[in-house]
Scaffold this motif. Structure first.
Motif, PDB file in Angstrom:
ATOM      1  N   LEU A 121       4.865  16.646  -4.294  1.00  0.00           N
ATOM      2  CA  LEU A 121       4.111  16.234  -3.220  1.00  0.00           C
ATOM      3  C   LEU A 121       2.760  15.961  -3.281  1.00  0.00           C
ATOM      4  O   LEU A 121       1.903  16.646  -4.110  1.00  0.00           O
ATOM      5  CB  LEU A 121       4.167  17.795  -2.339  1.00  0.00           C
ATOM      6  N   ALA A 122       2.325  14.869  -3.110  1.00  0.00           N
ATOM      7  CA  ALA A 122       1.149  14.500  -3.213  1.00  0.00           C
ATOM      8  C   ALA A 122       0.366  14.261  -1.898  1.00  0.00           C
ATOM      9  O   ALA A 122       0.832  13.779  -0.796  1.00  0.00           O
ATOM     10  CB  ALA A 122       0.859  13.123  -3.859  1.00  0.00           C
ATOM     11  N   LEU A 123      -0.953  14.992  -1.798  1.00  0.00           N
ATOM     12  CA  LEU A 123      -1.582  14.915  -0.396  1.00  0.00           C
ATOM     13  C   LEU A 123      -2.980  14.282  -1.007  1.00  0.00           C
ATOM     14  O   LEU A 123      -3.448  14.151  -1.856  1.00  0.00           O
ATOM     15  CB  LEU A 123      -2.130  16.353  -0.043  1.00  0.00           C
ATOM     16  N   ILE A 124      -3.479  13.317  -0.181  1.00  0.00           N
ATOM     17  CA  ILE A 124      -4.529  12.503  -0.136  1.00  0.00           C
ATOM     18  C   ILE A 124      -5.397  13.116   0.821  1.00  0.00           C
ATOM     19  O   ILE A 124      -5.489  13.125   1.976  1.00  0.00           O
ATOM     20  CB  ILE A 124      -4.162  10.796   0.207  1.00  0.00           C
ATOM     21  N   LYS A 125      -6.709  13.272   0.246  1.00  0.00           N
ATOM     22  CA  LYS A 125      -7.757  14.183   0.891  1.00  0.00           C
ATOM     23  C   LYS A 125      -8.149  13.115   2.048  1.00  0.00           C
ATOM     24  O   LYS A 125      -8.226  12.060   2.090  1.00  0.00           O
ATOM     25  CB  LYS A 125      -8.944  14.596   0.091  1.00  0.00           C
ATOM     26  N   PRO A 126      -8.754  13.770   3.273  1.00  0.00           N
ATOM     27  CA  PRO A 126      -9.270  13.094   4.413  1.00  0.00           C
ATOM     28  C   PRO A 126     -10.264  11.900   4.252  1.00  0.00           C
ATOM     29  O   PRO A 126     -10.285  11.000   4.723  1.00  0.00           O
ATOM     30  CB  PRO A 126      -9.654  14.052   5.335  1.00  0.00           C
ATOM     31  N   ASP A 127     -11.123  12.442   3.161  1.00  0.00           N
ATOM     32  CA  ASP A 127     -12.611  11.508   2.958  1.00  0.00           C
ATOM     33  C   ASP A 127     -11.898  10.354   2.173  1.00  0.00           C
ATOM     34  O   ASP A 127     -12.301   9.262   2.347  1.00  0.00           O
ATOM     35  CB  ASP A 127     -13.230  12.279   2.107  1.00  0.00           C
ATOM     36  N   ALA A 128     -10.855  10.390   1.410  1.00  0.00           N
ATOM     37  CA  ALA A 128     -10.258   9.195   0.692  1.00  0.00           C
ATOM     38  C   ALA A 128      -9.372   8.300   1.848  1.00  0.00           C
ATOM     39  O   ALA A 128      -9.421   7.096   1.768  1.00  0.00           O
ATOM     40  CB  ALA A 128      -9.263   9.642  -0.362  1.00  0.00           C
TER      41      ALA A 128
ATOM     42  N   ALA B 106     -12.272   6.604   3.899  1.00  0.00           N
ATOM     43  CA  ALA B 106     -12.858   5.431   2.959  1.00  0.00           C
ATOM     44  C   ALA B 106     -11.927   4.194   2.621  1.00  0.00           C
ATOM     45  O   ALA B 106     -12.224   3.344   1.933  1.00  0.00           O
ATOM     46  CB  ALA B 106     -13.241   6.037   1.530  1.00  0.00           C
ATOM     47  N   GLY B 107     -10.589   4.521   3.057  1.00  0.00           N
ATOM     48  CA  GLY B 107      -9.761   3.199   2.973  1.00  0.00           C
ATOM     49  C   GLY B 107      -9.051   3.160   1.688  1.00  0.00           C
ATOM     50  O   GLY B 107      -8.828   2.068   1.081  1.00  0.00           O
ATOM     51  N   HIS B 108      -8.842   4.553   0.834  1.00  0.00           N
ATOM     52  CA  HIS B 108      -8.265   4.213  -0.568  1.00  0.00           C
ATOM     53  C   HIS B 108      -6.857   4.473  -0.710  1.00  0.00           C
ATOM     54  O   HIS B 108      -6.536   4.586  -1.703  1.00  0.00           O
ATOM     55  CB  HIS B 108      -9.021   5.223  -1.237  1.00  0.00           C
ATOM     56  N   VAL B 109      -5.983   4.851   0.648  1.00  0.00           N
ATOM     57  CA  VAL B 109      -4.640   5.299   0.604  1.00  0.00           C
ATOM     58  C   VAL B 109      -4.054   4.179  -0.267  1.00  0.00           C
ATOM     59  O   VAL B 109      -3.077   4.644  -1.235  1.00  0.00           O
ATOM     60  CB  VAL B 109      -4.189   5.415   1.788  1.00  0.00           C
ATOM     61  N   GLU B 110      -3.965   2.917   0.100  1.00  0.00           N
ATOM     62  CA  GLU B 110      -3.246   2.099  -0.910  1.00  0.00           C
ATOM     63  C   GLU B 110      -3.576   1.999  -2.184  1.00  0.00           C
ATOM     64  O   GLU B 110      -2.580   2.004  -3.104  1.00  0.00           O
ATOM     65  CB  GLU B 110      -3.390   0.571  -0.130  1.00  0.00           C
ATOM     66  N   ARG B 111      -4.570   1.802  -2.554  1.00  0.00           N
ATOM     67  CA  ARG B 111      -5.031   1.932  -4.046  1.00  0.00           C
ATOM     68  C   ARG B 111      -4.566   3.364  -4.835  1.00  0.00           C
ATOM     69  O   ARG B 111      -4.055   3.168  -5.869  1.00  0.00           O
ATOM     70  CB  ARG B 111      -6.728   2.012  -4.161  1.00  0.00           C
ATOM     71  N   ILE B 112      -4.900   4.298  -3.917  1.00  0.00           N
ATOM     72  CA  ILE B 112      -4.175   5.585  -4.822  1.00  0.00           C
ATOM     73  C   ILE B 112      -2.508   5.442  -4.681  1.00  0.00           C
ATOM     74  O   ILE B 112      -1.931   5.863  -5.807  1.00  0.00           O
ATOM     75  CB  ILE B 112      -4.392   6.914  -3.888  1.00  0.00           C
ATOM     76  N   MET B 113      -1.884   4.914  -4.081  1.00  0.00           N
ATOM     77  CA  MET B 113      -0.414   4.852  -4.049  1.00  0.00           C
ATOM     78  C   MET B 113      -0.001   4.210  -4.971  1.00  0.00           C
ATOM     79  O   MET B 113       0.843   4.278  -5.693  1.00  0.00           O
ATOM     80  CB  MET B 113       0.059   4.431  -2.641  1.00  0.00           C
ATOM     81  N   HIS B 114      -0.754   3.084  -5.210  1.00  0.00           N
ATOM     82  CA  HIS B 114      -0.371   1.972  -6.327  1.00  0.00           C
ATOM     83  C   HIS B 114      -0.653   2.355  -7.858  1.00  0.00           C
ATOM     84  O   HIS B 114       0.073   2.396  -8.461  1.00  0.00           O
ATOM     85  CB  HIS B 114      -1.175   0.731  -6.210  1.00  0.00           C
ATOM     86  N   ALA B 115      -1.790   3.521  -7.747  1.00  0.00           N
ATOM     87  CA  ALA B 115      -2.164   4.279  -9.011  1.00  0.00           C
ATOM     88  C   ALA B 115      -1.007   5.018  -9.444  1.00  0.00           C
ATOM     89  O   ALA B 115      -0.419   5.220 -10.524  1.00  0.00           O
ATOM     90  CB  ALA B 115      -3.314   4.894  -8.836  1.00  0.00           C
ATOM     91  N   MET B 116      -0.341   5.762  -8.310  1.00  0.00           N
ATOM     92  CA  MET B 116       0.559   6.584  -8.628  1.00  0.00           C
ATOM     93  C   MET B 116       1.929   5.990  -9.052  1.00  0.00           C
ATOM     94  O   MET B 116       2.600   6.264  -9.962  1.00  0.00           O
ATOM     95  CB  MET B 116       1.110   7.393  -7.209  1.00  0.00           C
ATOM     96  N   GLU B 117       2.327   4.863  -8.570  1.00  0.00           N
ATOM     97  CA  GLU B 117       3.400   3.890  -8.935  1.00  0.00           C
ATOM     98  C   GLU B 117       3.242   3.523 -10.360  1.00  0.00           C
ATOM     99  O   GLU B 117       4.125   3.329 -11.103  1.00  0.00           O
ATOM    100  CB  GLU B 117       3.818   2.874  -7.774  1.00  0.00           C
ATOM    101  N   ARG B 118       2.045   2.945 -10.450  1.00  0.00           N
ATOM    102  CA  ARG B 118       1.843   2.390 -11.913  1.00  0.00           C
ATOM    103  C   ARG B 118       2.092   3.502 -13.057  1.00  0.00           C
ATOM    104  O   ARG B 118       2.263   3.360 -14.049  1.00  0.00           O
ATOM    105  CB  ARG B 118       0.231   2.093 -12.097  1.00  0.00           C
ATOM    106  N   HIS B 119       1.916   4.851 -12.503  1.00  0.00           N
ATOM    107  CA  HIS B 119       1.976   5.990 -13.680  1.00  0.00           C
ATOM    108  C   HIS B 119       3.319   6.516 -13.649  1.00  0.00           C
ATOM    109  O   HIS B 119       3.712   7.580 -14.162  1.00  0.00           O
ATOM    110  CB  HIS B 119       1.089   7.124 -13.463  1.00  0.00           C
ATOM    111  N   GLY B 120       4.532   5.578 -12.899  1.00  0.00           N
ATOM    112  CA  GLY B 120       5.799   6.278 -13.059  1.00  0.00           C
ATOM    113  C   GLY B 120       6.375   6.950 -11.820  1.00  0.00           C
ATOM    114  O   GLY B 120       7.462   7.091 -11.763  1.00  0.00           O
ATOM    115  N   PHE B 121       5.543   7.161 -10.856  1.00  0.00           N
ATOM    116  CA  PHE B 121       5.975   7.817  -9.655  1.00  0.00           C
ATOM    117  C   PHE B 121       6.571   6.919  -8.709  1.00  0.00           C
ATOM    118  O   PHE B 121       6.313   5.869  -8.717  1.00  0.00           O
ATOM    119  CB  PHE B 121       4.672   8.644  -8.919  1.00  0.00           C
ATOM    120  N   VAL B 122       7.565   7.434  -8.009  1.00  0.00           N
ATOM    121  CA  VAL B 122       8.260   6.654  -7.058  1.00  0.00           C
ATOM    122  C   VAL B 122       8.045   7.377  -5.619  1.00  0.00           C
ATOM    123  O   VAL B 122       8.377   8.399  -5.539  1.00  0.00           O
ATOM    124  CB  VAL B 122       9.880   6.386  -7.451  1.00  0.00           C
TER     125      VAL B 122
END
Length: 70
Positions: free
Chosen positions: A10-17, A20-36
């Protein structure tokens, strides 16, 4: 559904992120590290109102007592 023996995280993205519009970048980073990403949802959780709803979303169990009784 997932294969037997598959671990789920379970990954939670904090409200400030989110603000700030960082959701897509965070999700792409997770996928680059092997998470689906199996599913995602934007929910608002407050201590007073939505903890039961979040519990249902995360566990799929409607009765919190069933989880802690076992």
């Amino acid at each position: 559904m997932e294969k037997p023996g598959t671990e789920l995280t379970l990954a939670l993205i904090k409200p400030d992120a989110v603000q700030a519009g960082h959701v897509e970048r965070i999700m792409h980073a997770m996928e680059r590290h092997g998470f689906v990403v199996v599913t995602h949802a934007l929910i608002h959780v407050s201590v007073k109102g939505n903890m039961k709803s979040m519990h249902l979303f995360v566990t799929g169990v409607n009765d919190i007592q069933k989880i802690y009784a076992s």
